[in-house]
Enzyme design. Structure first.
Site, PDB file in Angstrom:
ATOM      1  N   SER A 124       8.310  14.434 -15.763  1.00 42.66           N
ATOM      2  CA  SER A 124       7.529  14.913 -14.617  1.00 42.66           C
ATOM      3  C   SER A 124       7.068  16.344 -14.613  1.00 42.66           C
ATOM      4  O   SER A 124       7.856  17.129 -14.772  1.00 42.66           O
ATOM      5  CB  SER A 124       8.019  14.218 -13.245  1.00 42.66           C
ATOM      6  OG  SER A 124       7.291  14.843 -12.147  1.00 42.66           O
ATOM      7  N   TYR A 148      15.387  14.625  -6.800  1.00 42.17           N
ATOM      8  CA  TYR A 148      14.456  13.595  -7.839  1.00 42.17           C
ATOM      9  C   TYR A 148      14.137  14.510  -9.249  1.00 42.17           C
ATOM     10  O   TYR A 148      14.256  14.286 -10.093  1.00 42.17           O
ATOM     11  CB  TYR A 148      13.223  13.243  -7.107  1.00 42.17           C
ATOM     12  CG  TYR A 148      12.046  12.673  -7.984  1.00 42.17           C
ATOM     13  CD1 TYR A 148      12.343  11.558  -8.947  1.00 42.17           C
ATOM     14  CD2 TYR A 148      10.995  13.551  -8.542  1.00 42.17           C
ATOM     15  CE1 TYR A 148      11.714  10.998  -9.875  1.00 42.17           C
ATOM     16  CE2 TYR A 148      10.100  12.795  -9.541  1.00 42.17           C
ATOM     17  CZ  TYR A 148      10.248  11.822 -10.364  1.00 42.17           C
ATOM     18  OH  TYR A 148       9.414  11.197 -11.023  1.00 42.17           O
ATOM     19  N   LYS A 152      15.321  14.365 -13.265  1.00 48.12           N
ATOM     20  CA  LYS A 152      14.411  14.569 -14.519  1.00 48.12           C
ATOM     21  C   LYS A 152      14.859  15.746 -15.423  1.00 48.12           C
ATOM     22  O   LYS A 152      14.786  15.371 -16.422  1.00 48.12           O
ATOM     23  CB  LYS A 152      12.758  14.698 -13.925  1.00 48.12           C
ATOM     24  CG  LYS A 152      12.234  13.403 -13.205  1.00 48.12           C
ATOM     25  CD  LYS A 152      12.192  12.166 -14.266  1.00 48.12           C
ATOM     26  CE  LYS A 152      11.577  11.126 -13.583  1.00 48.12           C
ATOM     27  NZ  LYS A 152      11.757   9.941 -14.449  1.00 48.12           N
TER      28      LYS A 152
HETATM   29  P1  NAD Z   1       7.630   2.407 -10.564  1.00 44.91           P
HETATM   30  O1  NAD Z   1       8.559   2.419  -9.508  1.00 44.91           O
HETATM   31  O2  NAD Z   1       6.466   1.599 -10.412  1.00 44.91           O
HETATM   32  O3  NAD Z   1       8.228   1.873 -12.076  1.00 44.91           O
HETATM   33  C1  NAD Z   1       9.478   1.956 -11.906  1.00 44.91           C
HETATM   34  C2  NAD Z   1      10.117   0.572 -12.607  1.00 44.91           C
HETATM   35  O4  NAD Z   1      11.582   0.747 -12.876  1.00 44.91           O
HETATM   36  C3  NAD Z   1       9.967  -0.531 -11.624  1.00 44.91           C
HETATM   37  O5  NAD Z   1       9.673  -1.747 -12.144  1.00 44.91           O
HETATM   38  C4  NAD Z   1      11.691  -0.581 -11.138  1.00 44.91           C
HETATM   39  O6  NAD Z   1      11.670  -1.865 -10.544  1.00 44.91           O
HETATM   40  C5  NAD Z   1      12.228  -0.280 -12.213  1.00 44.91           C
HETATM   41  N1  NAD Z   1      13.620   0.351 -12.039  1.00 44.91           N
HETATM   42  C6  NAD Z   1      13.983   1.430 -11.150  1.00 44.91           C
HETATM   43  N2  NAD Z   1      15.440   1.263 -11.098  1.00 44.91           N
HETATM   44  C7  NAD Z   1      15.734   0.598 -12.121  1.00 44.91           C
HETATM   45  C8  NAD Z   1      17.253   0.474 -12.720  1.00 44.91           C
HETATM   46  N3  NAD Z   1      18.192   1.130 -12.161  1.00 44.91           N
HETATM   47  N4  NAD Z   1      17.169  -0.431 -13.629  1.00 44.91           N
HETATM   48  C9  NAD Z   1      16.143  -1.120 -14.086  1.00 44.91           C
HETATM   49  N5  NAD Z   1      14.754  -1.106 -13.807  1.00 44.91           N
HETATM   50  C10 NAD Z   1      14.698  -0.215 -12.694  1.00 44.91           C
HETATM   51  O7  NAD Z   1       7.339   3.863 -10.897  1.00 44.91           O
HETATM   52  P2  NAD Z   1       6.063   4.474 -11.632  1.00 44.91           P
HETATM   53  O8  NAD Z   1       5.291   5.237 -10.909  1.00 44.91           O
HETATM   54  O9  NAD Z   1       5.709   3.467 -12.712  1.00 44.91           O
HETATM   55  O10 NAD Z   1       6.941   5.699 -12.432  1.00 44.91           O
HETATM   56  C11 NAD Z   1       7.564   5.350 -13.737  1.00 44.91           C
HETATM   57  C12 NAD Z   1       8.322   6.455 -14.245  1.00 44.91           C
HETATM   58  O11 NAD Z   1       7.474   7.778 -14.203  1.00 44.91           O
HETATM   59  C13 NAD Z   1       9.477   6.961 -13.382  1.00 44.91           C
HETATM   60  O12 NAD Z   1      10.720   7.113 -14.046  1.00 44.91           O
HETATM   61  C14 NAD Z   1       9.034   8.180 -12.651  1.00 44.91           C
HETATM   62  O13 NAD Z   1      10.018   8.833 -12.209  1.00 44.91           O
HETATM   63  C15 NAD Z   1       8.286   8.749 -13.573  1.00 44.91           C
HETATM   64  N6  NAD Z   1       6.790   9.530 -13.083  1.00 44.91           N
HETATM   65  C16 NAD Z   1       6.113   8.731 -12.259  1.00 44.91           C
HETATM   66  C17 NAD Z   1       5.234   9.681 -11.459  1.00 44.91           C
HETATM   67  C18 NAD Z   1       4.261   9.059 -10.415  1.00 44.91           C
HETATM   68  O14 NAD Z   1       3.458   9.754  -9.764  1.00 44.91           O
HETATM   69  N7  NAD Z   1       3.920   7.683 -10.365  1.00 44.91           N
HETATM   70  C19 NAD Z   1       4.949  10.963 -11.955  1.00 44.91           C
HETATM   71  C20 NAD Z   1       5.963  11.540 -12.936  1.00 44.91           C
HETATM   72  C21 NAD Z   1       6.990  10.775 -13.358  1.00 44.91           C
HETATM   73  C1  WQD Z   2      -0.939  15.186  -3.780  1.00 46.56           C
HETATM   74  C2  WQD Z   2      -1.634  16.578  -3.012  1.00 46.56           C
HETATM   75  C3  WQD Z   2      -0.507  16.893  -0.812  1.00 46.56           C
HETATM   76  C4  WQD Z   2      -0.483  12.472   0.664  1.00 46.56           C
HETATM   77  C5  WQD Z   2       4.223  13.824  -6.319  1.00 46.56           C
HETATM   78  C6  WQD Z   2       5.613  14.192  -6.747  1.00 46.56           C
HETATM   79  C7  WQD Z   2       5.742  14.575  -8.066  1.00 46.56           C
HETATM   80  C8  WQD Z   2       5.138  13.315  -9.170  1.00 46.56           C
HETATM   81  C9  WQD Z   2       3.602  12.967  -8.649  1.00 46.56           C
HETATM   82  C10 WQD Z   2       6.946  11.789  -9.813  1.00 46.56           C
HETATM   83  C11 WQD Z   2      -0.608  17.444  -2.240  1.00 46.56           C
HETATM   84  C12 WQD Z   2      -1.414  16.135  -0.521  1.00 46.56           C
HETATM   85  C13 WQD Z   2      -0.508  13.832  -0.138  1.00 46.56           C
HETATM   86  C14 WQD Z   2      -1.014  12.496   2.020  1.00 46.56           C
HETATM   87  C15 WQD Z   2      -2.037  14.920   1.624  1.00 46.56           C
HETATM   88  N1  WQD Z   2       5.702  12.116  -9.023  1.00 46.56           N
HETATM   89  N2  WQD Z   2      -1.467  14.964   0.166  1.00 46.56           N
HETATM   90  N3  WQD Z   2      -1.537  13.713   2.287  1.00 46.56           N
HETATM   91  O1  WQD Z   2       3.223  15.868  -4.316  1.00 46.56           O
HETATM   92  O2  WQD Z   2       1.585  16.554  -6.134  1.00 46.56           O
HETATM   93  O3  WQD Z   2       3.470  14.898  -6.602  1.00 46.56           O
HETATM   94  O4  WQD Z   2       3.833  12.671  -7.214  1.00 46.56           O
HETATM   95  O5  WQD Z   2       7.339  12.627 -10.713  1.00 46.56           O
HETATM   96  O6  WQD Z   2       6.903  14.527  -8.531  1.00 46.56           O
HETATM   97  O7  WQD Z   2       6.131  15.284  -5.978  1.00 46.56           O
HETATM   98  O8  WQD Z   2       1.515  14.152  -5.347  1.00 46.56           O
HETATM   99  O9  WQD Z   2       0.082  12.462  -4.295  1.00 46.56           O
HETATM  100  O10 WQD Z   2       2.220  13.353  -3.181  1.00 46.56           O
HETATM  101  O11 WQD Z   2       0.139  14.832  -3.214  1.00 46.56           O
HETATM  102  O12 WQD Z   2      -2.805  15.835   2.036  1.00 46.56           O
HETATM  103  O13 WQD Z   2      -0.739  11.518   2.707  1.00 46.56           O
HETATM  104  O14 WQD Z   2      -2.089  15.422  -1.852  1.00 46.56           O
HETATM  105  O15 WQD Z   2       0.148  17.593  -0.146  1.00 46.56           O
HETATM  106  O16 WQD Z   2      -1.700  18.539  -2.063  1.00 46.56           O
HETATM  107  P1  WQD Z   2       2.363  15.424  -5.626  1.00 46.56           P
HETATM  108  P2  WQD Z   2       1.029  13.650  -3.963  1.00 46.56           P
END
Ligand code: NAD
Ligand code: WQD
Length: 338
Positions: A124, A148, A152
């Site tokens: 991330s 979190y 990562k």
């Molecule tokens: P999500 O929660 O929808 O998907 C994660 C999946 O992993 C789910 O299906 C959950 O049931 C499964 N899971 C969680 N813990 C587990 C475990 N211990 N064993 C087996 N399965 C498990 O999340 P997502 O948004 O699809 O994100 C996927 C990956 O990408 C995550 O690692 C997340 O940290 C990373 N990521 C997400 C975002 C985002 O904003 N969505 C941004 C950057 C990185």
């Molecule tokens: C986006 C913008 C908020 C909600 C997060 C995690 C990051 C990654 C992606 C996993 C910001 C604003 C948000 C609301 C708002 N996930 N906001 N009202 O914070 O950039 O990233 O998700 O890895 O680790 O931190 O994403 O969608 O929460 O926020 O004004 O109700 O929207 O302040 O400027 P963020 P977000």
């Protein structure tokens, strides 16, 4: 190719799974459904008109992993599984370290035991922390500001050491910026539990009438309109980056961290406008205080992805809002039909 996908039932996993099946890869999904539903997998199966294996299990469960690797014998792993809520990670850090870090170590051990040398990992942009300069390139110092983000960061370092220790191992650490959007079919999408933490799911629940108004977290940032600016990336483009990374890992050894974003930013108010336009619904909002831990701006340098993976985002903010709305309006309660 035979690919084991951890977390394949989740938001990004399910969209990637669909593309893997369309490209005729042979897939096993390994998921404990802690934040997803088997319904997502049924829908992917219908959309792709292709079958795949499923193993319900936790990545911390060495025995279950061993069974899955032993019977499926994957050539590569795409590792999505893990917990992802920043706020929750401040309240329950040990759970995050156990599931994300220890779980990833168990996965790497299982890979080693079964001679599987290729991994694509969901990292991330949160690993960068406060921007020293923008856009963030992959050389930017890593200073995550919450548990979190630190999971990562630690997993990245562990994978880097693992890859260095094993001849021919190949690892790609994809640093996602802000994934949003849904498959064009409207059949799969993001289905957060409870009140969404992230902007786009929150906006879409306001538009559909599940929530009254959006709280805008701060309008006094040094950005075009004072609200936070982010690099939103369409989940379909993001899914495609994983297929490109899998191909890349066949030709390269070692470990590469690669940003996945568009290189363009949108502010909170720009996202509200774009969503109103896409949905034809009003999205009322109130300006409130900043959210602790938020940065003003986040933007990806995208040239490394283009150079190494031959990948570039194709979809824009209008596509992100249109597909999110299509998913939200046809599935107002997500995968749970109420
Ligand atoms: P999500 O929660 O929808 O998907 C994660 C999946 O992993 C789910 O299906 C959950 O049931 C499964 N899971 C969680 N813990 C587990 C475990 N211990 N064993 C087996 N399965 C498990 O999340 P997502 O948004 O699809 O994100 C996927 C990956 O990408 C995550 O690692 C997340 O940290 C990373 N990521 C997400 C975002 C985002 O904003 N969505 C941004 C950057 C990185
Ligand atoms: C986006 C913008 C908020 C909600 C997060 C995690 C990051 C990654 C992606 C996993 C910001 C604003 C948000 C609301 C708002 N996930 N906001 N009202 O914070 O950039 O990233 O998700 O890895 O680790 O931190 O994403 O969608 O929460 O926020 O004004 O109700 O929207 O302040 O400027 P963020 P977000």
């Amino acid at each position: 190719m035979k690919i084991l996908v951890t977390g394949g039932a989740g938001y990004i996993g399910s969209h990637t799974l669909l593309q893997l099946l369309r490209e005729r890869h042979d897939v096993l999904v390994y998921d404990n459904y802690s934040n997803s539903s088997p319904e997502a997998l049924s829908r992917v199966k219908q959309l792709a008109n292709a079958d795949f294996e499923i193993c319900e299990g936790d990545i911390q469960d060495a025995y279950k992993l061993c069974e899955a690797f032993g019977s499926f014998r994957p050539e590569a792993v795409i590792h999505f599984a893990g917990l992802k809520a920043v706020g929750e990670s401040n309240e329950r850090p040990l759970e995050y370290y156990a599931q994300n870090v220890s779980g990833s170590i168990e996965l790497l051990k299982a890979m080693q035991r079964h001679d599987c040398r290729r991994i694509v990992f969901s990292s991330s942009a949160t690993v960068y922390g406060e921007a020293k300069y923008l856009p963030y390139d992959e050389q930017h110092p890593l200073q995550p500001t919450n548990p979190y983000g630190r999971t990562k960061y630690f997993i990245e370092e562990i994978i880097r050491d693992w890859a260095a220790s094993w001849k021919d191992a190949s690892a790609v650490l994809l640093r996602y910026f802000n994934p949003v959007g849904a498959d064009a079919s409207g059949r799969i999408g993001e289905d957060p539990n409870g009140i969404p933490n992230n902007l786009v799911p929150y906006i879409s629940q306001v538009a559909v009438g599940r929530l009254k108004y959006l709280n805008v977290f701060g309008a006094d940032y040094a950005t075009r309109d004072g609200t936070g600016e982010r690099d939103y990336i369409h989940v379909e483009d993001l899914a495609r980056a994983h297929l490109a990374a899998i191909d890349f890992s066949a030709t390269a050894t070692g470990c590469e961290a690669i940003n996945v974003g568009t290189g363009h930013g949108a502010t909170v108010l720009e996202m509200v406008k774009a969503f109103e336009h896409a949905s034809g619904r009003a999205v009322p909002y109130k300006i409130g205080p900043r959210r602790a831990g938020d940065v003003a701006r986040s933007l990806a340098a995208v040239d490394k992805a283009e150079r190494l993976l031959g990948w570039k985002a194709k979809l824009d903010v209008a596509d992100m809002c249109r597909t999110t709305w299509n998913w939200q309006s046809t599935n107002p309660n997500g995968y749970t039909q109420k």
